[in-house]
Design a protein around this motif. Structure first.
Motif, PDB file in Angstrom:
ATOM      1  N   THR A   1      -5.790   3.195 -13.451  1.00 59.96           N
ATOM      2  CA  THR A   1      -4.248   3.581 -13.649  1.00 59.96           C
ATOM      3  C   THR A   1      -4.028   5.197 -13.345  1.00 59.96           C
ATOM      4  O   THR A   1      -3.284   5.820 -12.602  1.00 59.96           O
ATOM      5  N   LEU A   2      -4.818   5.814 -14.420  1.00 58.55           N
ATOM      6  CA  LEU A   2      -4.765   7.330 -14.526  1.00 58.55           C
ATOM      7  C   LEU A   2      -5.249   8.012 -13.334  1.00 58.55           C
ATOM      8  O   LEU A   2      -4.559   8.764 -12.684  1.00 58.55           O
ATOM      9  N   ALA A   3      -6.527   7.360 -12.578  1.00 58.27           N
ATOM     10  CA  ALA A   3      -6.837   7.995 -11.316  1.00 58.27           C
ATOM     11  C   ALA A   3      -5.790   7.821 -10.076  1.00 58.27           C
ATOM     12  O   ALA A   3      -5.445   8.623  -9.283  1.00 58.27           O
ATOM     13  N   GLU A   4      -5.068   6.430 -10.082  1.00 59.38           N
ATOM     14  CA  GLU A   4      -4.204   6.367  -9.247  1.00 59.38           C
ATOM     15  C   GLU A   4      -2.928   7.230  -9.113  1.00 59.38           C
ATOM     16  O   GLU A   4      -2.590   7.859  -8.135  1.00 59.38           O
ATOM     17  N   LEU A   5      -2.572   7.502 -10.393  1.00 61.03           N
ATOM     18  CA  LEU A   5      -1.452   8.492 -10.433  1.00 61.03           C
ATOM     19  C   LEU A   5      -1.830   9.800 -10.212  1.00 61.03           C
ATOM     20  O   LEU A   5      -0.968  10.667  -9.752  1.00 61.03           O
ATOM     21  N   GLU A   6      -2.920  10.214 -10.615  1.00 60.44           N
ATOM     22  CA  GLU A   6      -3.472  11.490 -10.329  1.00 60.44           C
ATOM     23  C   GLU A   6      -3.695  11.936  -8.856  1.00 60.44           C
ATOM     24  O   GLU A   6      -3.100  12.734  -8.573  1.00 60.44           O
ATOM     25  N   ASP A   7      -4.083  10.686  -8.091  1.00 62.70           N
ATOM     26  CA  ASP A   7      -4.301  10.909  -6.629  1.00 62.70           C
ATOM     27  C   ASP A   7      -2.860  11.104  -6.085  1.00 62.70           C
ATOM     28  O   ASP A   7      -2.675  11.546  -5.149  1.00 62.70           O
TER      29      ASP A   7
END
Length: 139
Positions: A66-72
């Motif tokens: 989730t964190l990676a998706e939001l950062e992207d």
């Protein structure tokens, strides 16, 4: 936070990153508001899990995804010039924390105006990511 983007398919069809962010936040709040018994059951299952290590590992994997998706999403919006410059990591961590607080707020305060809560939370983050002078930052 379990597969954040699974809760809000509308965000993939949004016309802008700000609109996608709003759809994501509002969709998340409404999703949990409409399923209080499921939230309680998931919490109880996680608490009673016989394999606490496996449950913790699964949760950590989902949180990292989730964190990676939001950062992207934030990086892409910045790259295209739609979002202002900020740390995508800090914004993603802050957004996740705010969204994870929403179910508890809705469960402990059943009289909460869900639509107003969702709108206020979305407004807060939309202003936080928007470029100065944009429609969102001035609303």
């Amino acid at each position: 936070m379990v597969g954040l983007f699974a809760f809000v398919p509308l965000s993939a069809r949004a016309e802008s990153y700000a609109a996608a962010l709003r759809a994501l936040i509002e969709g998340f709040v409404f999703y949990f508001a409409e399923r209080p018994s499921e939230i309680i059951a998931i919490g109880q299952i996680a608490t009673a899990s016989r394999d606490a290590e496996a449950a913790r590992s699964w949760f950590e994997q989902q949180s990292a995804k989730t964190l990676a998706e939001l950062e992207d999403m934030f990086r892409e919006g910045q790259r295209l010039g739609e979002l202002r410059e900020f740390s995508p990591r800090v914004m993603a961590v802050s957004l996740i924390a705010a969204m994870e607080a929403a179910p508890a707020e809705l469960l402990t305060r059943p009289d909460t105006d869900v639509a107003a809560y969702a709108r206020e939370l979305a407004d807060l983050f939309e202003r936080a990511v928007s470029r100065p002078g944009s429609e969102a930052s001035s609303s």
